[in-house]
Scaffold this motif. Structure first.
Motif, PDB file in Angstrom:
ATOM      1  N   GLY A 342       0.777  -1.232   0.000  1.00  0.00           N
ATOM      2  CA  GLY A 342       0.000   0.000   0.000  1.00  0.00           C
ATOM      3  C   GLY A 342       0.805   1.277   0.000  1.00  0.00           C
ATOM      4  N   VAL A 343       2.134   1.201   0.023  1.00  0.00           N
ATOM      5  CA  VAL A 343       2.949   2.417   0.051  1.00  0.00           C
ATOM      6  C   VAL A 343       3.093   2.971  -1.365  1.00  0.00           C
ATOM      7  CG1 VAL A 343       5.187   3.417   0.641  1.00  0.00           C
ATOM      8  CG2 VAL A 343       4.226   1.589   2.057  1.00  0.00           C
ATOM      9  N   THR A 344       2.735   4.227  -1.544  1.00  0.00           N
ATOM     10  CA  THR A 344       2.879   4.917  -2.823  1.00  0.00           C
ATOM     11  C   THR A 344       3.516   6.281  -2.567  1.00  0.00           C
ATOM     12  OG1 THR A 344       0.741   6.040  -2.761  1.00  0.00           O
ATOM     13  CG2 THR A 344       0.770   3.793  -3.641  1.00  0.00           C
ATOM     14  N   SER A 345       3.789   7.015  -3.641  1.00  0.00           N
ATOM     15  CA  SER A 345       4.368   8.350  -3.474  1.00  0.00           C
ATOM     16  C   SER A 345       3.415   9.280  -2.737  1.00  0.00           C
ATOM     17  CB  SER A 345       4.721   8.939  -4.838  1.00  0.00           C
ATOM     18  OG  SER A 345       3.561   9.085  -5.637  1.00  0.00           O
ATOM     19  N   ALA A 346       2.110   8.990  -2.752  1.00  0.00           N
ATOM     20  CA  ALA A 346       1.122   9.855  -2.102  1.00  0.00           C
ATOM     21  C   ALA A 346       1.185   9.764  -0.587  1.00  0.00           C
ATOM     22  CB  ALA A 346      -0.281   9.503  -2.592  1.00  0.00           C
ATOM     23  N   ASN A 347       1.580   8.589  -0.057  1.00  0.00           N
ATOM     24  CA  ASN A 347       1.603   8.443   1.402  1.00  0.00           C
ATOM     25  C   ASN A 347       2.992   8.111   1.932  1.00  0.00           C
ATOM     26  OD1 ASN A 347       1.944   5.750   0.708  1.00  0.00           O
ATOM     27  ND2 ASN A 347      -0.168   5.181   1.180  1.00  0.00           N
ATOM     28  N   LEU A 348       4.025   8.334   1.124  1.00  0.00           N
ATOM     29  CA  LEU A 348       5.393   8.000   1.515  1.00  0.00           C
ATOM     30  C   LEU A 348       5.889   8.901   2.636  1.00  0.00           C
ATOM     31  CD1 LEU A 348       7.972   6.289   0.772  1.00  0.00           C
ATOM     32  CD2 LEU A 348       8.662   8.266  -0.628  1.00  0.00           C
ATOM     33  N   THR A 349       6.447   8.293   3.682  1.00  0.00           N
ATOM     34  CA  THR A 349       7.122   9.013   4.764  1.00  0.00           C
ATOM     35  C   THR A 349       8.383   8.241   5.113  1.00  0.00           C
ATOM     36  OG1 THR A 349       6.081   7.813   6.595  1.00  0.00           O
ATOM     37  CG2 THR A 349       4.865   9.704   5.684  1.00  0.00           C
ATOM     38  N   ASP A 350       9.191   8.816   5.990  1.00  0.00           N
ATOM     39  CA  ASP A 350      10.392   8.111   6.452  1.00  0.00           C
ATOM     40  C   ASP A 350      10.043   6.832   7.198  1.00  0.00           C
ATOM     41  OD1 ASP A 350      12.170   9.826   5.332  1.00  0.00           O
ATOM     42  OD2 ASP A 350      12.645  10.920   7.176  1.00  0.00           O
ATOM     43  N   ASN A 351       8.826   6.746   7.700  1.00  0.00           N
ATOM     44  CA  ASN A 351       8.409   5.559   8.452  1.00  0.00           C
ATOM     45  C   ASN A 351       7.717   4.503   7.576  1.00  0.00           C
ATOM     46  OD1 ASN A 351       9.333   6.576  10.960  1.00  0.00           O
ATOM     47  ND2 ASN A 351       7.490   7.844  11.131  1.00  0.00           N
ATOM     48  N   SER A 352       7.617   4.759   6.275  1.00  0.00           N
ATOM     49  CA  SER A 352       7.015   3.773   5.375  1.00  0.00           C
ATOM     50  C   SER A 352       7.878   2.513   5.342  1.00  0.00           C
ATOM     51  CB  SER A 352       6.873   4.349   3.970  1.00  0.00           C
ATOM     52  OG  SER A 352       5.985   5.450   3.965  1.00  0.00           O
ATOM     53  N   GLN A 353       7.214   1.389   5.222  1.00  0.00           N
ATOM     54  CA  GLN A 353       7.896   0.106   5.370  1.00  0.00           C
ATOM     55  C   GLN A 353       8.582  -0.345   4.074  1.00  0.00           C
ATOM     56  OE1 GLN A 353       5.941  -4.005   5.928  1.00  0.00           O
ATOM     57  NE2 GLN A 353       6.251  -3.255   8.031  1.00  0.00           N
ATOM     58  N   VAL A 354       9.778  -0.900   4.244  1.00  0.00           N
ATOM     59  CA  VAL A 354      10.508  -1.586   3.176  1.00  0.00           C
ATOM     60  C   VAL A 354      10.762  -3.011   3.651  1.00  0.00           C
ATOM     61  CG1 VAL A 354      12.624  -1.701   1.802  1.00  0.00           C
ATOM     62  CG2 VAL A 354      11.620   0.530   2.346  1.00  0.00           C
ATOM     63  N   THR A 355      10.224  -3.979   2.933  1.00  0.00           N
ATOM     64  CA  THR A 355      10.395  -5.380   3.329  1.00  0.00           C
ATOM     65  C   THR A 355      11.646  -5.961   2.677  1.00  0.00           C
ATOM     66  OG1 THR A 355       9.058  -6.214   1.501  1.00  0.00           O
ATOM     67  CG2 THR A 355       7.908  -5.659   3.549  1.00  0.00           C
ATOM     68  N   ARG A 356      12.119  -7.052   3.255  1.00  0.00           N
ATOM     69  CA  ARG A 356      13.271  -7.773   2.707  1.00  0.00           C
ATOM     70  C   ARG A 356      12.859  -9.213   2.434  1.00  0.00           C
ATOM     71  NH1 ARG A 356      15.636  -5.182   7.506  1.00  0.00           N
ATOM     72  NH2 ARG A 356      17.093  -3.526   6.896  1.00  0.00           N
ATOM     73  N   SER A 357      13.125  -9.645   1.231  1.00  0.00           N
ATOM     74  CA  SER A 357      12.829 -11.035   0.880  1.00  0.00           C
ATOM     75  C   SER A 357      14.063 -11.893   1.124  1.00  0.00           C
ATOM     76  CB  SER A 357      12.418 -11.144  -0.588  1.00  0.00           C
ATOM     77  OG  SER A 357      12.337 -12.482  -0.992  1.00  0.00           O
ATOM     78  N   ARG A 358      13.864 -13.063   1.756  1.00  0.00           N
ATOM     79  CA  ARG A 358      14.987 -13.994   1.971  1.00  0.00           C
ATOM     80  C   ARG A 358      14.653 -15.353   1.362  1.00  0.00           C
ATOM     81  NH1 ARG A 358      20.062 -13.080   3.393  1.00  0.00           N
ATOM     82  NH2 ARG A 358      20.180 -14.650   5.015  1.00  0.00           N
ATOM     83  N   ASN A 359      13.912 -15.340   0.257  1.00  0.00           N
ATOM     84  CA  ASN A 359      13.513 -16.600  -0.374  1.00  0.00           C
ATOM     85  C   ASN A 359      14.363 -16.947  -1.591  1.00  0.00           C
ATOM     86  OD1 ASN A 359      11.362 -17.151   1.403  1.00  0.00           O
ATOM     87  ND2 ASN A 359      10.066 -15.679   0.321  1.00  0.00           N
ATOM     88  N   GLY A 360      15.416 -16.183  -1.833  1.00  0.00           N
ATOM     89  CA  GLY A 360      16.200 -16.400  -3.048  1.00  0.00           C
ATOM     90  C   GLY A 360      17.549 -17.031  -2.825  1.00  0.00           C
TER      91      GLY A 360
END
Length: 724
Positions: A342-360
């Motif tokens: 749900g994170v887009t440029s319209a609601n982006l803040t420093d607290n917006s989440q960035v996930t990390r994938s470890r399935n590769g």
């Protein structure tokens, strides 16, 4: 258990530490005089090049002869676009890896982690060339990051070329030419330091064993970090080779190449969806790193053992046999970043989440055993001259790859706080699949280069490939194994007409084909096992000029490269892919390379590309631009020898706007990056400073559908060389 030690040096910027380098030479001279009572004889000095020694190519950007067609040929006689990046260009630019060398080549772009692969990922004319890398004209299949310490030059042949190289080569092939021994004693040692804890050592030692034999050993070690707040490259390599019979009818070369890497991979930043529906790179400081440097790793071991035997039966008949065994091991476990739901440029803040994938996570071993025999025959039929190439290739390739994910997902980061060392339990591998692949390839080919007159020449060639592939996939969750097989038998063609009115001009038209089997990249599935190979073709018209008595070459080409039966998924066809897709790249290339004056070298290239997905079963992709295909790429590099001591140079690399998907909803912006160098040279010593990204431009280098890797911010390397 794998031992992890990823601590960083406390010194982050060596540029802030004063660095000085001094080289001192003490030269002694002695003379011998002899007198006679009745006469004094004057000295007669005779000089000559020893056959087989390097001659006059080390200080030029022009390579009038290329081996990219399997045999040494004048570039003007090849009716296709070719580029040679010489050792001198790589030295002046400090290009220590294949990727940096290829920045000089028009039409080249880079991908990041394409389809789960690691190592060098390259596109040429908008088509993937990741499996079209060759070393001394033999397929170099490994997934590793290639270094240039044992490379004399890099050659590129554009357009489908299966007639010469077998499967693949939609956009062309990239051939690395190894350094080879010669009979003289000539060696060099280079030490380098730089910003971001960069340290590098190179040694090139050649020992003449006799008038017809030489031994050469190339060495390399490098430890460097990225200008980003993560990512690290550690590698070392050794490459000994010995040649007997230099200049004799029979010549034999044995060589071995070993290189290891222990890297922290960098998967860059995620894409952020904008209010206009277009996704662009997350707008953060280009140093921002979202990986897990204490847990992410990329380790490789590459071993290549080669034997080459050639015999000149007569001045017009020569047979060369190449035998090679290659072993490529790799293990990689990265953490690609993705934007939170749900994170887009319209609601982006420093607290917006960035996930990390470890399935590769994946570990794999690829092996290749190949034998290639080439025979060349020169003969006349009346007034017509023939240069015939006939060949036989026998190859066996195997691959064993295991994939896994992490049992416990790592904690997410936030846009403003990457938190690269979160509290988390030690990773535990959750094994998902094991894939075992083996294939056997038999190929025969025949090509004739016909000179009707000194001005008119005609090339025609054909190749037949037989490829038998077997593919076993084990799924750990269900403990089941699926076996699929595929056998293909394909013809490939190459033809061209060359007109050379004089020794300066060469004009040509050409046509060539290639094929891409389902098992091309060691991958096959039940649908692919029922699907014939894709087909490609290239139409090209071009011109080449050798100017300034051969010191400068200029070439241009107008081309269409197309894949005309690309695999598509059709929901109505359950047991196979549909060969209904078509994509093409129309383009224009211009390149200049060589010496304008005795002191001024230049290498420049520009490619305009109009690429389109013409036919596809995916409606949203039809008429769009294929991923990672900008409308232009350009490069410039030039140096000037100011006096006998000083040389200076600068250059630029430019790439137009690209898309990271075939629906053109993810965009990577265009950029221009500038570099510069200065060198001081005195006798056997030299000191060189290279500054990269001179104006500290924010740009994006390698592109993938889910992430993009920012290029390095400004950095510098200082190196010193001693030749003896």
């Amino acid at each position: 258990m794998r031992e992890i030690n990823r601590s960083k040096s406390p010194v982050r910027h060596l540029a802030k530490v004063p660095v000085a380098a001094a080289f001192v030479s003490v030269v002694g001279a002695a003379g011998l005089a002899q007198a006679a009572d009745d006469a004094t004889l004057s000295t007669v000095q005779v000089t000559a090049d020893r056959k087989g020694d390097p001659k006059g190519t080390a200080d030029t950007y022009n390579a009038p002869v290329t081996t990219v067609g399997r045999t040494a040929q004048a570039a003007r006689d090849i009716p296709q676009s070719t580029t040679s990046v010489t050792r001198e260009i790589m030295n002046d630019q400090g290009a220590n890896n294949l990727k940096d060398a290829l920045r000089n080549v028009a039409g080249v772009t880079f991908t990041a982690g394409e389809n789960g692969r690691s190592g060098d990922a390259i596109s040429l004319r908008g088509f993937s060339a990741t499996t079209d890398l060759f070393l001394d004209n033999i397929r170099d299949t490994g997934q590793y990051n290639r270094d240039t310490f044992n490379i004399d030059r890099v050659e590129v042949l554009r357009g489908p070329s299966s007639m010469i190289y077998g499967r693949g080569s939609t956009g062309g092939v990239i051939n690395q030419v190894s350094k080879t021994p010669f009979q003289s004693d000539a060696s060099s040692v280079t030490l380098g330091i730089g910003t971001e804890d960069y340290y590098r050592f190179e040694g090139d030692i050649n020992k003449g064993l006799s008038d017809t034999a030489g031994l050469r050993i190339n060495l390399m070690g490098q430890d460097s970090e990225s200008t980003r707040d993560g990512g690290e490259a550690k590698r070392w390599g050794v490459a000994p080779s010995v040649t007997f019979g230099i200049g004799e009818p029979t010549e034999v070369t044995f060589s071995y190449f070993h290189m290891q890497e222990n890297n922290i991979p960098d998967y860059g930043v995620p894409f952020l969806r904008g209010t206009d529906g277009i996704s662009r790179p997350l707008p953060v400081d280009p140093k921002t790193y979202y990986g897990l440097p204490e847990w992410d790793y990329e380790d490789t071991k590459t071993d290549i053992l080669s034997a080459k035997v050639s015999h000149q039966f007569t001045p017009d008949i020569k047979v060369t046999n190449n035998t090679r065994y290659g072993r490529y091991w790799r293990e990689i476990w990265p953490s690609p970043p993705r934007m939170g739901a749900g994170v887009t440029s319209a609601n982006l803040t420093d607290n917006s989440q960035v996930t990390r994938s470890r399935n590769g996570g994946r570990e794999g071993l690829d092996e290749i055993l190949t034998n290639v025999t080439d025979a060349t025959f020169n003969f006349d039929t009346g007034t017509i001259r023939h240069q015939v190439l006939a060949g036989l290739e026998l190859t066996r390739e195997t691959s064993d790859t295991t994939r896994w994910g992490n049992v416990v997902a790592p904690p997410p980061a936030t846009v403003g706080n990457p938190n690269n060392n979160p509290a988390m339990p030690a990773p535990i591998k959750n094994y998902t699949t094991n894939v075992q692949f083996d294939s056997n390839n038999v190929a025969v080919y025949l090509q004739d280069f016909i000179a009707f007159t000194p001005q008119w020449k005609f090339l025609i060639g054909a190749r037949w490939d037989y490829l038998d592939a077997d593919y076993d996939t084990k799924t750990f969750a269900t403990n089941t194994t699926t076996n699929v097989q595929r056998t293909d038998s394909e013809w490939s063609w190459r033809t061209g007409l060359v007109y050379q009115p004089d020794a300066i001009q060469s004009y040509y038209v050409s046509y060539g084909t290639s094929f891409n089997p389902s098992a091309e990249a060691y991958s096959l599935d039940p649908k692919g096992a029922n699907t014939p190979p894709e087909s490609n073709r290239n139409y090209e018209i071009g011109a080449k000029w050798d100017l300034f008595e051969g010191d400068l070459s200029l070439r241009t080409a107008l081309f269409r490269t197309e894949k005309y039966n690309e695999r598509n998924t059709d929901p109505l066809v359950s047991d196979r892919y549909v060969l209904s897709g078509k994509r093409k790249t129309d383009g224009l290339e211009i390149e200049v390379a060589g010496r304008i004056t005795e002191s001024w070298n230049v290498f420049a290239g520009w490619a305009w590309m109009d690429a389109e997905i013409v036919e596809t079963k995916i409606a949203a992709e039809k008429g769009k631009v294929p991923l990672n295909t900008p409308d232009y790429t350009a490069s410039l590099w030039t140096t000037y020898q100011i006096d006998q001591f000083w040389k200076a140079g600068f250059g630029a690399n430019a790439i137009g706007e690209r898309y990271a998907n075939n629906t053109n909803t993810t965009v990577v912006p265009s950029y221009v990056r500038w570099d510069a160098m200065v060198e001081w040279n005195y006798r056997d010593y030299s000191v060189q400073l290279n500054v990269y990204n001179l104006f500290d431009k924010t740009y994006y280098d390698s592109v993938y559908a889910g992430h993009v890797v920012p290029g390095n911010t400004r950095y510098a390397h200082l190196s010193g060389t001693y030749r003896f």
